[in-house]
Write a protein that holds these residues in place. Sequence first.
Motif, short mmCIF file in Angstrom:
data_model
loop_
_atom_site.label_atom_id
_atom_site.label_comp_id
_atom_site.label_asym_id
_atom_site.label_seq_id
_atom_site.Cartn_x
_atom_site.Cartn_y
_atom_site.Cartn_z
N PHE A 89 1.20 4.13 -2.97
CA PHE A 89 1.08 5.55 -2.64
C PHE A 89 2.28 6.34 -3.16
O PHE A 89 2.14 7.38 -3.82
CB PHE A 89 0.96 5.69 -1.12
N GLU A 96 0.84 -1.20 0.00
CA GLU A 96 0.00 0.00 0.00
C GLU A 96 0.87 1.25 0.00
O GLU A 96 0.57 2.24 -0.68
CB GLU A 96 -0.86 -0.02 1.26
N THR A 115 -0.72 14.93 -0.64
CA THR A 115 0.72 14.76 -0.58
C THR A 115 1.40 15.33 -1.81
O THR A 115 2.42 16.02 -1.73
CB THR A 115 1.06 13.26 -0.41
N VAL A 116 0.81 15.06 -2.97
CA VAL A 116 1.36 15.62 -4.21
C VAL A 116 1.34 17.15 -4.13
O VAL A 116 2.34 17.82 -4.43
CB VAL A 116 0.56 15.12 -5.43
N GLY A 153 5.31 16.54 1.65
CA GLY A 153 5.65 15.12 1.57
C GLY A 153 4.97 14.29 2.63
O GLY A 153 5.31 13.13 2.84
N HIS A 154 3.96 14.87 3.28
CA HIS A 154 3.41 14.24 4.46
C HIS A 154 1.89 14.13 4.41
O HIS A 154 1.34 13.04 4.43
CB HIS A 154 3.91 15.06 5.66
N HIS A 207 -3.35 11.21 4.86
CA HIS A 207 -2.30 11.16 3.84
C HIS A 207 -2.90 10.87 2.47
O HIS A 207 -2.46 9.94 1.82
CB HIS A 207 -1.30 10.04 4.17
N SER A 208 -3.88 11.59 2.04
CA SER A 208 -4.42 11.31 0.72
C SER A 208 -3.32 11.59 -0.32
O SER A 208 -2.54 12.53 -0.16
CB SER A 208 -5.65 12.16 0.43
N PRO A 209 -3.25 10.77 -1.37
CA PRO A 209 -2.21 11.00 -2.39
C PRO A 209 -2.27 12.42 -2.93
O PRO A 209 -1.24 13.08 -3.11
CB PRO A 209 -2.57 9.97 -3.48
N ARG A 263 3.99 18.81 -1.85
CA ARG A 263 5.34 18.91 -2.41
C ARG A 263 5.41 19.98 -3.49
O ARG A 263 6.37 20.73 -3.59
CB ARG A 263 5.75 17.55 -2.98
N ARG A 264 4.34 20.03 -4.30
CA ARG A 264 4.36 20.96 -5.42
C ARG A 264 4.30 22.41 -4.95
O ARG A 264 4.84 23.31 -5.60
CB ARG A 264 3.20 20.64 -6.38
N ASN A 269 8.37 19.51 6.13
CA ASN A 269 8.24 18.42 7.09
C ASN A 269 9.45 18.42 8.03
O ASN A 269 10.51 18.94 7.70
CB ASN A 269 8.15 17.08 6.35
N ASP A 270 9.29 17.85 9.21
CA ASP A 270 10.38 17.74 10.17
C ASP A 270 10.05 16.57 11.09
O ASP A 270 8.92 16.48 11.58
CB ASP A 270 10.49 19.05 10.97
N GLN A 271 11.02 15.67 11.32
CA GLN A 271 10.74 14.55 12.22
C GLN A 271 10.78 14.99 13.68
O GLN A 271 10.32 14.26 14.56
CB GLN A 271 11.75 13.41 11.99
N GLU A 323 2.42 12.26 16.22
CA GLU A 323 2.13 13.66 15.94
C GLU A 323 1.15 14.29 16.92
O GLU A 323 0.54 15.33 16.63
CB GLU A 323 1.61 13.80 14.51
N THR A 374 -5.87 7.01 4.22
CA THR A 374 -4.96 6.65 5.31
C THR A 374 -4.21 5.36 4.95
O THR A 374 -4.29 4.37 5.68
CB THR A 374 -5.72 6.47 6.64
N PRO A 375 -3.45 5.39 3.83
CA PRO A 375 -2.75 4.17 3.40
C PRO A 375 -1.70 3.74 4.42
O PRO A 375 -1.10 4.58 5.10
CB PRO A 375 -2.08 4.59 2.09
#
Lengths: 211, 211, 211, 211
Positions: free
Chosen positions: A201, A197, D111-112, D179-180, D106-108, D115-116, D151-153, D85, D34-35
């Motif tokens: 993604f 999965e 997320t795309v 990216g998240h 986290h829908s694709p 980043r864009r 993003n930051d861990q 989180e 939520t993959p």
Amino acid sequence: MHSPAPTPAMTVDDQQRAEALIECARDFGQRGWTPATSGNYSLRLDDGSILITRSGTDKRKLDLDGLMRLDPAGRPIEPGRASAEAGLHVQIYLRCAQARAVLHVHSPIATVASRRFEAHGAMRFVNYELLKAFEGVSDHDLEFELPVVGNDQNIDRLAASIEPRLGQAGTLPGYLIAGHGVYAWGRSVDDAARHLEALDFLIQCELSDNR
Amino acid sequence: MHSPAPTPAMTVDDQQRAEALIECARDFGQRGWTPATSGNYSLRLDDGSILITRSGTDKRKLDLDGLMRLDPAGRPIEPGRASAEAGLHVQIYLRCAQARAVLHVHSPIATVASRRFEAHGAMRFVNYELLKAFEGVSDHDLEFELPVVGNDQNIDRLAASIEPRLGQAGTLPGYLIAGHGVYAWGRSVDDAARHLEALDFLIQCELSDNR
Amino acid sequence: MHSPAPTPAMTVDDQQRAEALIECARDFGQRGWTPATSGNYSLRLDDGSILITRSGTDKRKLDLDGLMRLDPAGRPIEPGRASAEAGLHVQIYLRCAQARAVLHVHSPIATVASRRFEAHGAMRFVNYELLKAFEGVSDHDLEFELPVVGNDQNIDRLAASIEPRLGQAGTLPGYLIAGHGVYAWGRSVDDAARHLEALDFLIQCELSDNR
Amino acid sequence: MHSPAPTPAMTVDDQQRAEALIECARDFGQRGWTPATSGNYSLRLDDGSILITRSGTDKRKLDLDGLMRLDPAGRPIEPGRASAEAGLHVQIYLRCAQARAVLHVHSPIATVASRRFEAHGAMRFVNYELLKAFEGVSDHDLEFELPVVGNDQNIDRLAASIEPRLGQAGTLPGYLIAGHGVYAWGRSVDDAARHLEALDFLIQCELSDNR
């Protein structure tokens, strides 16, 4: 249909794994990941034998009769014809000691990516939070690769081309075969499904950025 | 609603085929492949007669009452109005001796492709593992074509333009009609459905590579 | 919640229409066409009054309590607040004598198209077989237009800009409002739903050709 | 599995909110948002404590056991490990006095977009009717922004970079992390879900216009 062959009995844990695999196959089928009876799935059982999907069945309707046993070297220990790609499953179990489930699907998105990235030899995923879905990944700020190999109808030759790509550092537990589809594996059906999965993604996100 | 006409009874096998066709129609409808009551489906029965969808019904809700019988030449042997495109089904049964089921849908993806590739006269699929889903294909390393013909509201003229494209070597068991949709057939409902699913997959992959 | 107002009773036919409208709303909601409680639906009842969705409800869960009555001029004859766009429904019933159902949704695809084609004032659909899904269309070889008008929070002004576009020759029974969504209507809920489904299909095909 | 700790009882309203949150999680999971066990959800309860999803569970199968209590500062008041989180949820409740539910997926598509648009620092939505789905928005003719942060861990550092973006005029109740994925909140589960659905819709429309 089955002859009363002395196939070793499955443990209770094995039976639960088989149920999880069937549920997973039906779910993936509903998503359109195994069109036209494509895809194949397997488990490594407690005694080291392999339970794998039979050839040519509709994976959306998988049940126990659609699965058969192979010995650890991939030889049938039950009547029937296993998926033509059983050799790739056997290879993964031999090379990845902790793998207990291998999943292979033909999602359109994986197939498109496998062709688009064949010349690169890999897809590269950088800075995706979802990389944390892979076992052992804790720092998102790394670069991971998914190998892409050319397709081959000779399974031995195909396995040979995959061999050097398995188990490398920085490589995700899966690969793409060009024009064919995606493989993923894990310590359990749940882990392998989560990995698949996550790959779907990540591939989807990268394709949107690489039109 | 039906007059007590002397329509020949269906065999038990025919009845099972009809049930499979209905299940298939509902599944394809759920996928959005037969929008706005479009699409039509048929079977060749054991006595050579044709069971085909009536005109204008919602294929997502197909049942036995939504199907009617034609003789092998396409003449109704039951009251009602068959799909306007019955002539194309009859043609396929005449030209392809082993075809027992014909499926026609209007998936958006097939319609987009039918327009984009009309000028080429065909879509070409090379090196896709899923080509093995077509009966008789065993070597993936070949090139297969799916014919694309222009649309025509005159069904006889449309059939005439399709005629030379049927049964050629290297041609898949289906075709696209520009701005209209996709046809596929096979030895059984399962075979025809597998073929249509494989075509949808292949078309989807090619469109992603031909934006 | 309803006061015992003397709202005229619905006929049996009206009740069946209302049930069909509710089923349609739930189906469209499942498809993601009414995100975030958007969309609105109405019927013209046998006595000429209008049954319309109340403001702000989740259309995926529409039931009879989510509908209220307006007189033919759009004045509430029942307690409650109708959709803010009731005026557009009233306009359609006044201008299109045969319209009995009006459906408005916010599918992403219609919204994207409404913005992309706003400057053109219309989308044009040529040579699509699915144009035959529209009532009265028998020759596919024609050109049809779907009007696109600018959005306006003043419903009277919005209606005025739509007015000249209604009922023209070569125009489909629907329109797009820029950044907003799509309207469609028909002689029955089934007809209006078929029209909306056909518009969604046609818009999807055109967007694929106009990236 | 739970020790009999003196966790304060939930009110009847809290219990209904928790049920709504579970239903919402299952719905979003079905949509593929939520993959790979990603995503996390929370509620602010009547006593000010926070009910949040445990780490690493499949959100498509969320039930009460998959939720645990934190105090208003984010410290566990029940055994278990909360989503990594949780700090971002706590921050939203502290800064947005009326927020009672926080949803992160986290829908694709999110997320795309994340980043864009990372380099822009925000996505801008202009003249969309669906902006009216956000509480307090009544005039569609305005411009709204959705913040996009890197993003930051390190969650504290991530929260610090989000801090100045919360509660600004012209800013929607949500944000993207590059990216998240996407966060959204509201006065209730229904409000937060409507906001998230509206964001997904708006992001989808903008991506279609920014290929």
